[in-house]
Scaffold this active site. Structure first.
Site, short mmCIF file in Angstrom:
data_model
loop_
_atom_site.label_atom_id
_atom_site.label_comp_id
_atom_site.label_asym_id
_atom_site.label_seq_id
_atom_site.Cartn_x
_atom_site.Cartn_y
_atom_site.Cartn_z
CG ASN A 1 22.65 -106.26 -48.29
OD1 ASN A 1 23.13 -107.22 -48.69
ND2 ASN A 1 22.31 -105.40 -48.84
CD GLU B 1 25.82 -105.42 -52.53
OE1 GLU B 1 26.83 -105.91 -53.34
OE2 GLU B 1 24.52 -105.32 -53.06
CG ASN C 1 23.70 -105.85 -56.38
OD1 ASN C 1 22.85 -106.49 -56.42
ND2 ASN C 1 23.87 -104.56 -56.55
CG HIS D 1 20.82 -100.19 -51.44
ND1 HIS D 1 21.82 -100.14 -50.23
CD2 HIS D 1 19.75 -100.98 -50.82
CE1 HIS D 1 21.42 -100.58 -49.25
NE2 HIS D 1 19.98 -101.10 -49.61
#
Ligand code: RIB
Ligand code: CA
Length: 314
Positions: free
Chosen positions: A158, A164, A166, A239
């Site tokens: 994302n 991703e 994090n 999430h």
């Protein structure tokens, strides 16, 4: 049943939803530690205090942590979470002060003081956990479980094509977490993207008189706008609440072990969780092996959504 949780977060909208989810599903927050990520760490710390105080958890200490990643400049995500990190919804900020001990030191102190009792839930970049592992290499022996919202195994990212947020925000810290000898559950986009709240669930939150639902409805408006723009659908991807849910109720999902590592050098792929999905040879058998992670195979999404709505009184 209650679970003693140490939550590391970068409060943001879905971090706030994770706090609400846990409070309504048996989490006893021993402390919250905060990292850079969605917003700069002082604001994330203030937001975590604000959300806890809004639901009466005024006795939960909040410890400020890492202000930037280990090996790259700070990047934040106000476009997703709002300039204030809580959807710019005008939620009254807590006036409570953060606790004095910095995050990584507090993670180590609490784990040493309560060996084998704490469930670590990490829903932001992993800088604090990585630092804690550098301070106390025995940390894996001192915690009961560790659940991370992070990664995108076998699916698009994302924050980038393959990353991703994090993990992408601090790949070196993520590698330290994956290489540590503990059974880390990595709750990635490959499963969290299935948790989009359906319109009827959003309507129940909108129509509920429960203060927790009303707080949620205010928090998610910015998030709904972003997802409408990105996905073309006014929805909310849960999430961080999913990581909290699987920490509290592992039976909501089935799992599998995969060998995985973090791409640290790729010009286009730095921050990717590279999972070996080829199925060659025997599957990994020891989750504590460095470079082996537990990921979700299947999820009872309906049961997860029901628990989420119950935590909001919706
Ligand atoms: O990729 C989603 C993750 O990044 C969530 O934890 C969200 O809060 C952001 O930190
Ligand atoms: Ca987060």
């Amino acid at each position: 049943m209650t679970t003693d949780v140490l939550l590391d977060c970068d409060t943001g909208i879905d971090d706030a939803l994770a706090i609400l989810y846990g409070a309504g599903n048996g989490a006893r927050y021993v402390a919250c530690t905060v990292t850079h990520g969605n917003v700069p760490v002082p604001l994330g710390t203030r937001n975590t205090l604000t959300v806890l105080d809004a639901i009466g958890l005024t006795d939960v200490p909040v410890h400020q942590g890492a202000a930037r990643p280990m090996a790259q400049p700070l990047l934040t995500a106000e476009f997703v979470h709002g300039q204030d990190g809580l959807g710019d919804a005008g939620i009254a900020a807590s006036t409570r002060e953060p606790a004095g001990t910095l995050a990584a030191a507090e993670i180590v102190r609490l784990a040493r003081s309560r060996p084998g009792e704490l469930t670590l839930v990490a829903v932001g970049p992993l800088t604090n956990l990585g630092l804690a592992l550098l301070l106390e290499p025995r940390l894996p022996e001192l915690v009961d479980r560790v659940v991370v919202m992070g990664g995108a195994v076998g699916v698009p990212g994302n924050a980038s094509e393959t990353g991703e947020a994090n993990v992408w925000h601090d790949p070196e810290a993520a590698q330290l977490v994956l290489d540590a000898p503990w059974d880390v559950l990595l709750v990635g986009l490959e499963i969290t993207m299935q948790t989009q709240l359906p319109p009827e669930a959003l309507a129940r939150i909108r129509d509920s008189a429960d203060p927790r639902a009303q707080l949620t409805w205010r928090l998610v408006q910015h998030y709904l706008d972003v997802y409408e723009e990105v996905l073309g659908e006014r929805t909310c991807v849960l999430h961080d609440p999913l990581a909290m849910a699987l920490a509290l109720d592992p039976e909501l999902a089935t799992y599998r072990l995969v060998r995985a590592s973090i791409e640290l050098r790729g010009e286009r792929t730095r921050g990717q969780v590279v999972g070996d999905l080829r199925g060659y040879g025997p599957a990994p058998s020891d989750p504590a092996d460095p470079g082996v992670v537990r990921i979700v195979d299947s999820l009872d999404t309906a049961a997860f959504h029901a628990r989420f709505l119950r935590a909001l009184g919706a």
